[in-house]
Design an enzyme around this catalytic site. Structure first.
Site, short mmCIF file in Angstrom:
data_model
loop_
_atom_site.label_atom_id
_atom_site.label_comp_id
_atom_site.label_asym_id
_atom_site.label_seq_id
_atom_site.Cartn_x
_atom_site.Cartn_y
_atom_site.Cartn_z
N CYS A 64 0.76 -1.28 0.04
CA CYS A 64 -0.13 -0.14 0.06
C CYS A 64 0.77 1.24 0.04
O CYS A 64 1.68 1.29 0.68
CB CYS A 64 -0.91 0.28 1.15
SG CYS A 64 -1.78 -1.34 1.46
N CYS A 65 0.26 2.35 -0.77
CA CYS A 65 0.97 3.70 -0.43
C CYS A 65 -0.26 4.56 -0.87
O CYS A 65 -1.32 4.08 -1.21
CB CYS A 65 2.25 3.88 -1.53
SG CYS A 65 1.91 3.73 -3.23
N TRP A 66 0.05 5.70 -0.93
CA TRP A 66 -1.08 6.79 -1.08
C TRP A 66 -2.00 6.40 -2.27
O TRP A 66 -3.27 6.46 -2.22
CB TRP A 66 -0.58 8.18 -0.87
CG TRP A 66 -1.90 9.20 -1.05
CD1 TRP A 66 -1.94 10.11 -1.83
CD2 TRP A 66 -2.74 9.44 0.21
NE1 TRP A 66 -3.15 10.84 -1.27
CE2 TRP A 66 -3.60 10.53 -0.22
CE3 TRP A 66 -2.86 8.84 1.32
CZ2 TRP A 66 -4.40 10.82 0.82
CZ3 TRP A 66 -3.81 9.16 2.27
CH2 TRP A 66 -4.42 10.22 1.70
N LEU A 108 -4.02 3.65 -0.48
CA LEU A 108 -4.46 4.30 0.85
C LEU A 108 -5.70 5.58 0.77
O LEU A 108 -6.45 5.65 1.40
CB LEU A 108 -3.40 4.78 1.63
CG LEU A 108 -2.30 3.77 1.97
CD1 LEU A 108 -1.31 4.47 2.90
CD2 LEU A 108 -2.80 2.57 2.95
#
Length: 151
Positions: A64-66, A108
């Site tokens: 996960c990342c932004w 995210l």
């Protein structure tokens, strides 16, 4: 199932992901912001989670990342990993079915709690296709990893 999870940010949806996976009976190995003291940079923690899939210490991973984009790019640089950025259940099902994806990448920013549940349901229900064309595509990607793909 052993699932490696990484996030570059300690966001509510990342914590919910870990809870949801454990609630489904999976063994979770946390990386990045989900593991106190770990390097939370998206490229670093996504690579660590993906390497566990490639070396067999994890069956699958969720990175996960932004936006989910950087996490998926980093994971896909690890040979043997087929990471798919999924923003809905249909895409998650297709990634498992047609691409035999072994790493799920999530945003995210875009993933809500209810959507997370739908994506995970589709991801875990999906099974790799036995269709020859689909298998040929996965084999070609494997050869690309090995540096031997024919033009």
């Amino acid at each position: 199932m052993r699932i490696s999870v990484s996030s570059d940010m300690d966001e509510p949806v990342a914590r919910l992901l870990v809870e949801e996976l454990r609630g489904r009976g999976h063994e979770v190995r946390a990386h990045g912001a989900l593991s106190p003291g770990a390097d939370a940079r998206w490229a670093v923690c996504s690579e660590r989670a993906a390497r566990e899939v490639a070396d067999g210490t994890a069956d699958q991973a969720v990175v996960c990342c932004w936006t989910g984009t950087g996490a998926s790019i980093a994971a896909n640089k690890v040979p043997g990993v087929r990471a798919a950025l999924c923003t809905d259940a249909y895409t998650a099902d297709g990634a498992r079915r047609w691409n035999d994806a072994n790493v799920l990448a999530l945003s995210l920013r875009l993933t809500s709690g209810p959507l997370l549940g739908e994506i995970l349901d589709a991801w875990f229900a999906g099974t790799p296709s036995e269709d020859a064309e689909d298998r040929d595509g996965v084999t070609r990607v494997r050869r690309l990893d090995e540096g031997r793909a024919a033009p």
